[in-house]
Design a protein around this motif. Structure first.
Motif, PDB file in Angstrom:
ATOM      1  N   ASN A 241     -52.481  11.053  38.001  1.00 35.27           N
ATOM      2  CA  ASN A 241     -52.348  10.553  39.370  1.00 35.27           C
ATOM      3  C   ASN A 241     -52.561  11.688  40.363  1.00 35.27           C
ATOM      4  OD1 ASN A 241     -49.514  11.682  40.181  1.00 35.27           O
ATOM      5  ND2 ASN A 241     -49.252  10.811  38.133  1.00 35.27           N
ATOM      6  N   LEU A 242     -52.777  11.298  41.627  1.00 31.71           N
ATOM      7  CA  LEU A 242     -53.046  12.279  42.675  1.00 31.71           C
ATOM      8  C   LEU A 242     -51.848  13.164  42.979  1.00 31.71           C
ATOM      9  CD1 LEU A 242     -55.052  10.202  45.325  1.00 31.71           C
ATOM     10  CD2 LEU A 242     -55.887  11.398  43.313  1.00 31.71           C
ATOM     11  N   THR A 243     -50.654  12.610  42.882  1.00 32.81           N
ATOM     12  CA  THR A 243     -49.459  13.386  43.233  1.00 32.81           C
ATOM     13  C   THR A 243     -49.262  14.556  42.278  1.00 32.81           C
ATOM     14  OG1 THR A 243     -48.422  11.419  44.182  1.00 32.81           O
ATOM     15  CG2 THR A 243     -46.988  13.271  43.655  1.00 32.81           C
ATOM     16  N   THR A 244     -49.416  14.288  40.972  1.00 32.88           N
ATOM     17  CA  THR A 244     -49.304  15.377  39.999  1.00 32.88           C
ATOM     18  C   THR A 244     -50.347  16.445  40.268  1.00 32.88           C
ATOM     19  OG1 THR A 244     -48.380  13.952  38.270  1.00 32.88           O
ATOM     20  CG2 THR A 244     -49.477  15.975  37.550  1.00 32.88           C
ATOM     21  N   TYR A 245     -51.591  16.011  40.481  1.00 37.12           N
ATOM     22  CA  TYR A 245     -52.653  16.980  40.750  1.00 37.12           C
ATOM     23  C   TYR A 245     -52.369  17.749  42.038  1.00 37.12           C
ATOM     24  CZ  TYR A 245     -57.385  18.791  41.587  1.00 37.12           C
ATOM     25  OH  TYR A 245     -58.467  19.600  41.841  1.00 37.12           O
ATOM     26  N   ARG A 246     -51.925  17.068  43.080  1.00 35.91           N
ATOM     27  CA  ARG A 246     -51.621  17.744  44.338  1.00 35.91           C
ATOM     28  C   ARG A 246     -50.561  18.818  44.149  1.00 35.91           C
ATOM     29  NH1 ARG A 246     -48.306  15.870  48.601  1.00 35.91           N
ATOM     30  NH2 ARG A 246     -46.827  15.406  46.909  1.00 35.91           N
ATOM     31  N   ASP A 247     -49.513  18.488  43.420  1.00 37.48           N
ATOM     32  CA  ASP A 247     -48.425  19.442  43.215  1.00 37.48           C
ATOM     33  C   ASP A 247     -48.893  20.681  42.462  1.00 37.48           C
ATOM     34  OD1 ASP A 247     -46.813  17.626  44.505  1.00 37.48           O
ATOM     35  OD2 ASP A 247     -45.820  16.903  42.684  1.00 37.48           O
ATOM     36  N   ASN A 284     -53.268  15.407  50.215  1.00 43.76           N
ATOM     37  CA  ASN A 284     -52.067  15.177  51.032  1.00 43.76           C
ATOM     38  C   ASN A 284     -52.257  13.974  51.958  1.00 43.76           C
ATOM     39  OD1 ASN A 284     -50.275  17.186  50.124  1.00 43.76           O
ATOM     40  ND2 ASN A 284     -51.294  18.748  51.351  1.00 43.76           N
ATOM     41  N   GLU A 285     -53.447  13.827  52.513  1.00 43.88           N
ATOM     42  CA  GLU A 285     -53.711  12.694  53.402  1.00 43.88           C
ATOM     43  C   GLU A 285     -53.623  11.371  52.654  1.00 43.88           C
ATOM     44  OE1 GLU A 285     -57.508  13.566  55.042  1.00 43.88           O
ATOM     45  OE2 GLU A 285     -56.755  15.124  56.407  1.00 43.88           O
ATOM     46  N   ILE A 286     -54.188  11.325  51.443  1.00 41.31           N
ATOM     47  CA  ILE A 286     -54.156  10.086  50.663  1.00 41.31           C
ATOM     48  C   ILE A 286     -52.731   9.747  50.244  1.00 41.31           C
ATOM     49  CG2 ILE A 286     -54.944   8.942  48.562  1.00 41.31           C
ATOM     50  CD1 ILE A 286     -57.421  10.784  48.667  1.00 41.31           C
ATOM     51  N   ILE A 287     -51.986  10.748  49.789  1.00 36.99           N
ATOM     52  CA  ILE A 287     -50.612  10.506  49.338  1.00 36.99           C
ATOM     53  C   ILE A 287     -49.738  10.025  50.496  1.00 36.99           C
ATOM     54  CG2 ILE A 287     -48.551  11.685  48.453  1.00 36.99           C
ATOM     55  CD1 ILE A 287     -50.560  13.439  46.800  1.00 36.99           C
ATOM     56  N   ALA A 288     -49.987  10.542  51.692  1.00 34.10           N
ATOM     57  CA  ALA A 288     -49.230  10.091  52.863  1.00 34.10           C
ATOM     58  C   ALA A 288     -49.600   8.676  53.262  1.00 34.10           C
ATOM     59  CB  ALA A 288     -49.469  11.045  54.038  1.00 34.10           C
ATOM     60  N   ASP A 289     -50.877   8.288  53.032  1.00 40.00           N
ATOM     61  CA  ASP A 289     -51.338   6.950  53.417  1.00 40.00           C
ATOM     62  C   ASP A 289     -52.497   6.551  52.509  1.00 40.00           C
ATOM     63  OD1 ASP A 289     -52.132   4.590  54.553  1.00 40.00           O
ATOM     64  OD2 ASP A 289     -53.029   5.507  56.331  1.00 40.00           O
ATOM     65  N   PRO A 290     -52.226   5.856  51.400  1.00 45.84           N
ATOM     66  CA  PRO A 290     -53.294   5.474  50.473  1.00 45.84           C
ATOM     67  C   PRO A 290     -54.363   4.579  51.089  1.00 45.84           C
ATOM     68  CG  PRO A 290     -51.152   5.278  49.414  1.00 45.84           C
ATOM     69  CD  PRO A 290     -50.894   5.525  50.877  1.00 45.84           C
ATOM     70  N   HIS A 312     -62.434   5.661  47.851  1.00 44.79           N
ATOM     71  CA  HIS A 312     -63.030   6.986  47.973  1.00 44.79           C
ATOM     72  C   HIS A 312     -62.680   7.577  49.341  1.00 44.79           C
ATOM     73  CE1 HIS A 312     -65.972   6.847  44.523  1.00 44.79           C
ATOM     74  NE2 HIS A 312     -65.660   5.565  44.637  1.00 44.79           N
ATOM     75  N   LYS A 313     -62.257   8.833  49.328  1.00 42.76           N
ATOM     76  CA  LYS A 313     -62.041   9.557  50.584  1.00 42.76           C
ATOM     77  C   LYS A 313     -62.781  10.886  50.501  1.00 42.76           C
ATOM     78  CE  LYS A 313     -58.652  11.076  53.992  1.00 42.76           C
ATOM     79  NZ  LYS A 313     -59.342  10.316  55.063  1.00 42.76           N
TER      80      LYS A 313
END
Length: 333
Positions: A241-247, A284-290, A312-313
């Protein structure tokens, strides 16, 4: 995607999803005009590019319809390291030995994926992140190459001699923890950096002496597919997931003084390290607002061919990050 006049013996029959214009134009220019490119007799399927005195990119046309793939060969003072093994098409071990002069070899995988691990059987021992070990075992197994051919035994995506694919044989797969470091001689260290995202145990490899980061599929000039969500049959799915990758990427961004350039597993290579800051910003932008995506694509996937939506972003100055509805946050416990 007009044909590229590459030097590989293999010839493209058809593609799956098309690549973006920038990635395709880059690969066309590189493969047709790069003066360092060489094809060795021992393996006519691989185009070899010398990116540094000690670093070679081994370019393989993907045996299925996905994006063509890079392997990387690092020559240290006493040992060499091969990052990923593609499909194992042709004599991969012989090619590596010829380039390195027979140096002792360490082989590592960035993540599960047939275009990154099926060549493992060409070697006696391969290392990977321990989180990904079982997933790689489940992928690299007898019959793993069968899907490249139709019911009549004909090649579907890429024209090559079937006899040049490896047959499955047992090999030693060693899962190691995040932060494991290998010494290629004289203090030439390469470190495994776990990132998650595209795959549960996806790892990058940090060449500290050469100041390069080998980023696998968590960086890609076409589509960074790091938000696909749990993979059917996979283990440790909570990390896809994106959150794990972001961290994990946030930690890596605090180490930008340790490397200068990024070498992904597909398409454009030799990217500057500050690209990771732009990727982090987009995550960070996607996690704040998918719902902040730039566009979405509906496609068939999964059992029964049910329709799925992939958002896609755009990353500033780069390609896109792709994610699904269940691929933004870790699953709830």
């Amino acid at each position: 995607m007009w044909p590229i006049a590459g030097a590989s013996k293999a010839k493209r029959l058809k593609w799956g999803s098309p690549q973006n214009q920038i990635s395709w134009a880059y690969m066309k220019q590189l493969r047709e005009k790069n003066s360092s490119m060489r094809v060795y007799d021992v393996n006519p399927y691989v185009e070899v590019y010398q990116f540094r005195d000690h670093l070679y990119g081994l370019f393989n046309q993907n045996c299925d319809g996905a994006g063509d793939v890079w392997m990387y060969l690092i020559k240290g003072p006493e040992k060499a390291m091969l990052v990923d093994t593609a499909y194992g098409l042709g004599d991969l071990k012989g090619l590596v030995d010829e380039i390195t002069g027979g140096l002792p070899l360490i082989v590592v995988n960035t993540h599960t994926g047939p275009d990154h691990v099926l060549g493992n059987v060409r070697f006696d021992r391969v290392y990977c992140c321990d989180i990904e070990e079982q997933n790689i075992r489940n992928k690299c197994k007898p019959g793993a190459w069968d899907y490249l051919f139709d019911e009549n035994g004909a090649n579907i995506w890429l024209d090559f001699d079937r006899k040049d694919l490896p047959e499955y044989r047992d090999y030693e797969l060693v899962g190691v923890p995040n932060g494991t470091t290998w010494d290629l001689g004289g203090g030439y260290e390469v470190e495994l950096v776990w990132t998650g995202g595209h795959a549960a145990g996806h790892a990058m490899f940090l060449d500290k002496k050469g100041r390069c980061l080998f980023a696998g599929d968590d960086v890609c000039s076409d589509v960074i597919g790091c938000g696909g969500g749990p993979r059917p049959g996979g283990v440790n799915n909570q990390y896809c997931n994106l959150t794990t990758y972001r961290d994990q990427l946030a930690k890596l961004c605090r180490r930008l003084d340790e490397f200068d350039y990024i070498f992904p597993g597909h398409f454009v290579v030799n990217l500057e390290n500050n690209l990771l800051l732009n990727i982090l910003e987009t995550l960070n932008e996607i996690i704040a607002d998918p719902e902040c995506y730039d566009y979405s694509v509906e496609h068939a996937g999964g059992q029964g061919g049910e329709k799925k939506v992939r958002m896609h972003k755009f990353v500033k100055g780069f390609g896109t990050i792709a994610y699904s509805a269940n691929g933004v946050y870790p699953p709830e416990e």
